[in-house]
Design a protein around this motif. Structure first.
Motif, PDB file in Angstrom:
ATOM      1  N   LEU A 239      25.923  -5.051  13.036  1.00  0.00           N
ATOM      2  CA  LEU A 239      27.016  -4.077  13.006  1.00  0.00           C
ATOM      3  C   LEU A 239      27.994  -4.312  11.864  1.00  0.00           C
ATOM      4  CD1 LEU A 239      27.817  -3.975  16.839  1.00  0.00           C
ATOM      5  CD2 LEU A 239      26.356  -2.403  15.548  1.00  0.00           C
ATOM      6  N   GLY A 240      27.900  -5.492  11.245  1.00  0.00           N
ATOM      7  CA  GLY A 240      28.808  -5.802  10.139  1.00  0.00           C
ATOM      8  C   GLY A 240      30.235  -5.990  10.584  1.00  0.00           C
ATOM      9  N   THR A 241      30.424  -6.554  11.777  1.00  0.00           N
ATOM     10  CA  THR A 241      31.778  -6.824  12.276  1.00  0.00           C
ATOM     11  C   THR A 241      31.815  -8.186  12.941  1.00  0.00           C
ATOM     12  OG1 THR A 241      33.565  -6.009  13.687  1.00  0.00           O
ATOM     13  CG2 THR A 241      31.331  -5.683  14.491  1.00  0.00           C
ATOM     14  N   LYS A 242      32.944  -8.891  12.795  1.00  0.00           N
ATOM     15  CA  LYS A 242      33.065 -10.231  13.351  1.00  0.00           C
ATOM     16  C   LYS A 242      33.546 -10.239  14.790  1.00  0.00           C
ATOM     17  CE  LYS A 242      33.908 -12.664   8.978  1.00  0.00           C
ATOM     18  NZ  LYS A 242      34.860 -13.520   8.226  1.00  0.00           N
ATOM     19  N   LYS A 243      34.267  -9.183  15.187  1.00  0.00           N
ATOM     20  CA  LYS A 243      34.893  -9.180  16.508  1.00  0.00           C
ATOM     21  C   LYS A 243      33.906  -8.669  17.555  1.00  0.00           C
ATOM     22  CE  LYS A 243      39.651  -8.870  18.009  1.00  0.00           C
ATOM     23  NZ  LYS A 243      40.948  -8.225  17.817  1.00  0.00           N
ATOM     24  N   VAL A 244      33.055  -9.571  17.997  1.00  0.00           N
ATOM     25  CA  VAL A 244      32.017  -9.260  18.975  1.00  0.00           C
ATOM     26  C   VAL A 244      32.023 -10.366  20.019  1.00  0.00           C
ATOM     27  CG1 VAL A 244      29.542  -8.892  19.352  1.00  0.00           C
ATOM     28  CG2 VAL A 244      30.601  -8.127  17.215  1.00  0.00           C
TER      29      VAL A 244
ATOM     30  N   GLU B  55      15.895  -0.779  19.387  1.00  0.00           N
ATOM     31  CA  GLU B  55      16.531   0.543  19.429  1.00  0.00           C
ATOM     32  C   GLU B  55      17.857   0.534  18.672  1.00  0.00           C
ATOM     33  OE1 GLU B  55      15.046   2.268  23.739  1.00  0.00           O
ATOM     34  OE2 GLU B  55      16.495   0.620  23.710  1.00  0.00           O
ATOM     35  N   LEU B  56      18.606  -0.566  18.799  1.00  0.00           N
ATOM     36  CA  LEU B  56      19.880  -0.675  18.087  1.00  0.00           C
ATOM     37  C   LEU B  56      19.685  -0.626  16.575  1.00  0.00           C
ATOM     38  CD1 LEU B  56      21.894  -3.332  20.114  1.00  0.00           C
ATOM     39  CD2 LEU B  56      22.668  -1.032  19.523  1.00  0.00           C
TER      40      LEU B  56
ATOM     41  N   GLY C 144      22.563   5.906  11.516  1.00  0.00           N
ATOM     42  CA  GLY C 144      23.973   6.276  11.590  1.00  0.00           C
ATOM     43  C   GLY C 144      24.378   6.856  12.923  1.00  0.00           C
ATOM     44  N   ARG C 145      23.622   6.552  13.992  1.00  0.00           N
ATOM     45  CA  ARG C 145      23.905   7.123  15.317  1.00  0.00           C
ATOM     46  C   ARG C 145      24.433   6.087  16.304  1.00  0.00           C
ATOM     47  NH1 ARG C 145      19.544   8.552  17.967  1.00  0.00           N
ATOM     48  NH2 ARG C 145      18.042   7.496  16.622  1.00  0.00           N
TER      49      ARG C 145
ATOM     50  N   VAL D  35      27.638   3.411  21.976  1.00  0.00           N
ATOM     51  CA  VAL D  35      28.751   2.519  22.297  1.00  0.00           C
ATOM     52  C   VAL D  35      29.579   3.168  23.404  1.00  0.00           C
ATOM     53  CG1 VAL D  35      30.794   1.350  21.419  1.00  0.00           C
ATOM     54  CG2 VAL D  35      28.790   1.603  19.942  1.00  0.00           C
ATOM     55  N   LEU D  36      29.640   2.519  24.557  1.00  0.00           N
ATOM     56  CA  LEU D  36      30.343   3.084  25.699  1.00  0.00           C
ATOM     57  C   LEU D  36      31.840   2.773  25.614  1.00  0.00           C
ATOM     58  CD1 LEU D  36      27.783   2.183  28.509  1.00  0.00           C
ATOM     59  CD2 LEU D  36      27.943   4.272  27.154  1.00  0.00           C
ATOM     60  N   PRO D  37      32.688   3.647  26.129  1.00  0.00           N
ATOM     61  CA  PRO D  37      34.141   3.466  25.985  1.00  0.00           C
ATOM     62  C   PRO D  37      34.676   2.297  26.800  1.00  0.00           C
ATOM     63  CG  PRO D  37      33.664   5.327  27.406  1.00  0.00           C
ATOM     64  CD  PRO D  37      32.347   4.900  26.835  1.00  0.00           C
TER      65      PRO D  37
END
Length: 300
Positions: free
Chosen positions: A26-31, A215-216, A223-224, A229-231
């Motif tokens: 995802l290219g994000t650190k906050k996971v 799938e991810l 780009g989907r 991602v659930l709220p």
């Protein structure tokens, strides 16, 4: 992107491995993950992304549901199929009625001794560290709750000579299903271990909600990813809720202490705005009876 990815955790990866892989994907650190699953276990592992990490602590407290295969006839060092066999016994015929009678004895509040191969800490050291050093230490019993326990298949003899059957268990945080399998065997008078485990539900997140790594990767490339991602609101849907508007919404975002009302008189209350966004989690004020304070402001 903020929210929860209900990941289907594959066998062979730790929960930390899954987080590391998602950070890269995802290219994000906050996971952050919401409860450790052993490498051999598969199933529901909700992963919090960015702002959703604020609610991870609540998600770790979810009740969980599992499907497990109990194997009667041998016990292992780890209480599951990954350990070395330490005891064996030839199993006579055991009926479904006998098993169901024993399962019913475990429903409710029970005590469990954490397995030596676990991350529970004793004197600042994880139990599996003692176990790997060949040491066994005294472990205090823990109280857990078995909400339901059902037999899903009749007992059948397998190639090893053991007798196996499948169960479904819904339980509180901190329950060791492999220890439950061992204890079921003890009640039946035979050595036992857990041969397979799948987590089918964690709080409001179910197996049918999950998405695999394959799938991810596909939806990220297309780009989907936002569609999967659930709220954050789904994660806190377990709490009673109330809705505020206007100036009160801004007060909540500023962390204001509020006068207790009927809708704010719970141990925890999720406070929403009129757009359906969760603003904060409120709890009773510890020093001011009749007032509530934010335990955590979410929407900032």
């Amino acid at each position: 992107m903020d929210g929860i990815i209900p990941l289907f955790k594959p066998a062979g990866l730790t929960s930390h491995d899954c987080v590391a892989r998602l950070r890269k994907l995802l290219g994000t650190k906050k996971v952050g993950h919401t409860g450790t699953l052993d490498p051999a276990v598969t199933g529901v592992l909700p992963i919090c992304i960015n702002r959703a990490t604020k609610v991870a602590e609540y998600m770790s407290d979810y009740n969980k549901t599992y499907e497990a295969v109990v194997s009667l006839g041998s016990s292992t060092t780890t209480e599951d199929q990954t350990g070395e066999i330490v005891d064996k016994k030839v199993i006579d015929n055991i009926t479904s009625a006998e098993i169901e009678h024993v399962l019913n004895e475990f429903i409710g509040t029970i005590k469990q001794i954490p397995p030596m191969y676990s991350a529970v800490k004793i004197d600042g050291k994880k139990l599996y560290e003692y176990a790997r050093a060949g040491k066994t230490v005294e472990r205090p019993a823990r109280t857990v709750e078995i909400l339901s326990l059902k037999l899903l298949s009749d007992p059948s003899r397998v190639e090893s000579g053991n007798v196996t059957f499948k169960i479904q268990v819904s339980c509180s945080k901190g329950t060791y299903v492999r220890t439950l399998a061992v204890d079921i065997g003890k009640r039946l008078g035979v050595p036992a271990h857990m041969a397979l485990l799948v987590r089918t539900q964690s709080g409001p997140f179910k197996l049918e909600d999950t998405i695999s790594f394959d799938e991810l990767e596909e939806v990220v490339n297309d780009g989907r990813i936002s569609e999967y991602v659930l709220p954050i609101e789904k994660a806190v849907s377990i709490f009673p809720s109330t809705t505020v508007s206007g100036a009160l919404e801004q007060q909540v975002l500023n962390g204001a202490v509020l006068e207790e009302t009927k809708s704010l008189s719970n141990l925890r209350t999720a406070v929403y705005n009129e757009q359906g966004e969760c603003l904060a989690i409120y709890k009773p004020h510890p020093k001011r009876p009749g007032w509530v304070k934010p335990e955590k402001v979410i929407k900032i």
